[in-house]
Design an enzyme around this catalytic site. Structure first.
Site, PDB file in Angstrom:
ATOM      1  N   GLU A   1      16.445   1.137  -9.172  1.00 31.70           N
ATOM      2  CA  GLU A   1      15.522   2.373  -9.001  1.00 31.70           C
ATOM      3  C   GLU A   1      15.689   3.266  -8.154  1.00 31.70           C
ATOM      4  O   GLU A   1      15.624   4.763  -8.574  1.00 31.70           O
ATOM      5  CB  GLU A   1      13.928   1.699  -8.789  1.00 31.70           C
ATOM      6  CG  GLU A   1      13.544   0.823  -9.884  1.00 31.70           C
ATOM      7  CD  GLU A   1      12.205  -0.069  -9.523  1.00 31.70           C
ATOM      8  OE1 GLU A   1      11.866  -0.141  -8.384  1.00 31.70           O
ATOM      9  OE2 GLU A   1      12.106  -0.929 -10.393  1.00 31.70           O
TER      10      GLU A   1
ATOM     11  N   ASP B   1       9.699   4.764  -1.879  1.00 28.78           N
ATOM     12  CA  ASP B   1       9.091   4.243  -3.234  1.00 28.78           C
ATOM     13  C   ASP B   1       7.806   3.234  -2.563  1.00 28.78           C
ATOM     14  O   ASP B   1       7.734   2.113  -2.424  1.00 28.78           O
ATOM     15  CB  ASP B   1       9.794   3.309  -4.068  1.00 28.78           C
ATOM     16  CG  ASP B   1       9.544   3.217  -5.324  1.00 28.78           C
ATOM     17  OD1 ASP B   1       8.036   3.485  -5.445  1.00 28.78           O
ATOM     18  OD2 ASP B   1      10.098   2.685  -6.336  1.00 28.78           O
TER      19      ASP B   1
HETATM   20  P1  ADP Z   1       4.828   0.572  -9.887  1.00 28.79           P
HETATM   21  O1  ADP Z   1       5.916   1.256  -9.401  1.00 28.79           O
HETATM   22  O2  ADP Z   1       4.555  -0.266  -8.923  1.00 28.79           O
HETATM   23  O3  ADP Z   1       4.914   0.186 -11.214  1.00 28.79           O
HETATM   24  P2  ADP Z   1       3.671   3.405  -9.604  1.00 28.79           P
HETATM   25  O4  ADP Z   1       4.796   4.058  -9.235  1.00 28.79           O
HETATM   26  O5  ADP Z   1       3.005   3.644 -10.972  1.00 28.79           O
HETATM   27  O6  ADP Z   1       3.864   1.677  -9.860  1.00 28.79           O
HETATM   28  O7  ADP Z   1       2.289   3.473  -8.456  1.00 28.79           O
HETATM   29  C1  ADP Z   1       1.083   3.090  -8.905  1.00 28.79           C
HETATM   30  C2  ADP Z   1       0.102   3.186  -7.733  1.00 28.79           C
HETATM   31  O8  ADP Z   1       0.169   4.746  -7.691  1.00 28.79           O
HETATM   32  C3  ADP Z   1      -1.073   2.699  -8.123  1.00 28.79           C
HETATM   33  O9  ADP Z   1      -1.476   1.775  -7.040  1.00 28.79           O
HETATM   34  C4  ADP Z   1      -2.156   3.763  -7.943  1.00 28.79           C
HETATM   35  O10 ADP Z   1      -3.296   3.726  -7.521  1.00 28.79           O
HETATM   36  C5  ADP Z   1      -1.324   5.057  -7.362  1.00 28.79           C
HETATM   37  N1  ADP Z   1      -1.587   6.218  -7.699  1.00 28.79           N
HETATM   38  C6  ADP Z   1      -1.072   6.825  -8.934  1.00 28.79           C
HETATM   39  N2  ADP Z   1      -1.681   8.111  -9.124  1.00 28.79           N
HETATM   40  C7  ADP Z   1      -2.497   8.408  -7.778  1.00 28.79           C
HETATM   41  C8  ADP Z   1      -3.050   9.340  -7.459  1.00 28.79           C
HETATM   42  N3  ADP Z   1      -3.378  10.668  -7.839  1.00 28.79           N
HETATM   43  N4  ADP Z   1      -3.516   9.235  -6.170  1.00 28.79           N
HETATM   44  C9  ADP Z   1      -3.499   8.060  -5.387  1.00 28.79           C
HETATM   45  N5  ADP Z   1      -2.747   7.129  -5.769  1.00 28.79           N
HETATM   46  C10 ADP Z   1      -2.254   7.132  -7.018  1.00 28.79           C
HETATM   47 MG    MG Z   2       7.879   1.916  -9.437  1.00 27.49          MG
END
Ligand code: ADP
Ligand code: MG
Length: 570
Positions: A146, A169
């Protein structure tokens, strides 16, 4: 067509290399991220993505999320009678959804994919990810780390000179820091560190606690079951409020309980204050990655923000303070990994714009043995951890250390193997042990050599040798074996393919209905009546079975819910 896929713990995304650049492919709902969630409907239909995520609040027992954490284990998730899935099967369902949505969008079959995995994934977890791809009918062209993908999305590979990136990340439930280096066209993950229990959800919990404390009086005398339902609703509102705070000065949690709507306003200042302990936890993994990667802060070309939770202003400020500079501007943080996977996919398609990139793997944890130490006063301290292969060593690796017996006359030496970072073995994970006989010397001590060989398949070979006698012993540590035969794989693929999964357009409708149902549960009074009416209208259109009218009605329905919830969905 070959695509790049970020198979995330919270969200997944799919992208393609086209017209000389990586582009994200929207799903059937028009969203760029697909929740990594699977839910079983009452009639045995399997829902994937947003429809499933919506059901997490209303049907937690029948919904699976965060199964990426279980990859490489034997754990099974039961969603209902006869519906028991392994982590890779749940992942396969998500991948299948991404694949079919991409095919519909691109108008051509998607047969191959580059899928990303965390840098610290061991071979077992990588194999499980590969298998998930195969179960979904994809040829997994390669697995890509990643952080490497994120660096590719930022154009690291286009730099001429050697350079180093720090990838920060923060996702839904995991925090990963990696040092990625480009040197003579080779990208390497130099070091990775993190906290696998830290992410956006933990910030939600702060708001949940705040809300429950503030409403304590109104919520007295709850039973355990009720408390759980309430918590799920508050959590959903916390997520909403927290996202709102990324673009507005404050947020509101609004939860309907019994006959009342409870409201709680959180200001940006209050949220920052509440977040302090979590923000403090971001620091240690960063320092550790820098230390392990032997990188000086001022040598970092860029700090790359990845993961949806880095959209939070409090996190951005913490990062800026930590590094004394602003993070680099790049693609959306929650889209970078998928985009980078598409860059790698494009590279595979021999696009002239890209150079060959090779990745290496690192051993994610320190491996060592327990030892004892004789103090100056003659007393013995046991249970000390002596590392043999340090974490972040590039694998395959082979290292040895020489030890001596504790006392004259000792007949046997026993080595217990541990994995972990703590100085006391008791705080690390025991992997196994091995004994070797030693000659009972009357006077001196006998030396014993221990060699650890850790290969790319996650297999640890422990060789113990007594040079004096030539006596050797070997211990093999395989971890849990979760390999299945091609025939078994074929069988599971058949089972998955036979699952009742609604077609894309129906799934979009199910997601809309699931959201409507959740909103209905959430609101009271006028708004609830309004939602009830909207739901009935939409259901009437669905009954009419006219695809074009359904699509228009769905869009309208979602917009109305956006207005009622005060937030856009996509
Ligand atoms: P993962 O890598 O865990 O699959 P992501 O990178 O998509 O997930 O991150 C998901 C997280 O990002 C969630 O906790 C979500 O609440 C947060 N998130 C997404 N958009 C926003 C935003 N605009 N403001 C704050 N937090 C956000
Ligand atoms: Mg991720």
């Amino acid at each position: 067509m070959i695509v790049g896929i970020d198979l995330g713990t919270t969200n997944s995304a799919i992208a393609v290399w086209r017209d000389g650049r990586a582009q994200l492919i929207p799903n059937s709902l028009g969203a760029r991220l697909t929740p990594s969630a699977v839910s079983l409907d009452e009639d045995g239909t399997v829902l994937v993505g947003m429809a499933a995520r919506e059901r997490q609040v209303t049907h937690p027992q029948r919904t699976a999320t965060a199964f990426k954490r279980l990859m490489g284990t034997e754990r099974r998730t039961t969603l209902g009678p006869g519906h028991v899935y392994s982590p890779e099967e749940l992942s396969a369902l998500v991948l299948r959804r991404l694949k079919s949505d991409a095919e519909a969008h691109l108008g051509e079959p998607v047969a191959e994919a580059v899928i990303t995995v965390p840098a610290y994934f061991n071979d077992r977890q990588r194999r499980a990810t590969r298998r998930a791809g195969e179960l979904a009918g994809l040829k997994v062209e390669r697995l890509l780390n990643e952080p490497t993908a994120a660096a590719l999305a930022y154009g690291l590979h286009e730099r001429d000179q050697a350079c180093q990136f720090l990838v920060f990340d923060l996702g839904g439930g995991t925090f990963d820091v990696s040092i990625v280096e480009l040197f003579e066209g080779i990208i390497e993950v130099r070091a990775s560190a993190g906290d696998n229990r830290l992410g956006g959800e933990d910030f939600n919990e702060l708001l949940v606690e705040e809300f429950l404390n503030a409403q304590r009086a109104a919520l007295q005398g709850l039973e355990a079951g009720e408390r759980e339902v309430l918590r799920a609703r508050v959590r959903e509102q916390a997520e909403r409020a927290r996202r709102a705070m990324s673009s507005e000065p404050g947020g509101t949690l609004r939860v309907t309980w019994r006959d009342r709507t409870l409201e709680h306003v959180v200001t940006a200042e209050r949220f920052e204050k509440l977040s302090e302990p979590l923000l403090a936890r971001l620091r240690e993994p960063v320092l550790r990655a820098l230390r392990d990667g032997a990188v000086r802060l001022d040598r970092l070309r860029e700090v790359v923000l990845v993961g949806g939770a880095t959209r939070m202003p409090v996190v951005r400020r913490a990062v800026t303070r930590m590094f004394g500079r602003f993070p680099g501007a790049g693609p959306n943080p929650d889209e970078a990994v998928a985009l980078g996977a598409a860059v790698q996919a494009g590279l595979k398609g021999r696009d002239a714009a890209l150079k060959e990139v090779v990745m290496t793997d690192v051993c994610p944890y320190t491996l060592g043995v327990d030892t004892a130490e004789r103090r100056a006063d003659g007393s013995v301290r046991t249970g000390l951890f002596t590392p043999i292969i340090e974490r972040n060593t590039v694998v395959p690796a082979s290292r040895f250390k020489t030890f001596a017996t504790m006392r004259p006359g000792q007949r046997v030496v026993r080595f217990t193997v541990y994995q972990g970072e703590a100085p006391a073995v008791a705080d690390n994970i025991e992997l196994g042990s091995v004994e070797v006989p030693v000659p009972a010397e009357e006077t001196g001590l006998v030396t014993v050599q221990v060699r650890f060989t850790y290969d790319i398949n996650g297999l640890l070979e422990v060789d113990v040798q007594v040079p004096k006698t030539g006596e050797t012993r070997q211990l093999l540590i395989l971890g849990q074996q979760s390999d299945i035969s091609p025939a078994q794989l074929e069988e599971r693929r058949r089972v998955l393919a036979a699952l009742k999964i609604p077609p894309r357009e129906m799934e979009a409708n199910r997601a809309a209905l699931a959201r409507g149902t959740r909103c209905y549960e959430q609101f009271l009074g006028d708004r609830r009546a309004q939602i009830g009416e909207l739901l009935r209208q939409f259901e009437r259109v669905l009954d009419g079975q006219d695809p074009r009218r359904i699509e228009a009605a769905r869009t309208q329905f979602m917009r109305s819910l956006d207005a009622l919830e005060g937030e856009s969905y996509l």
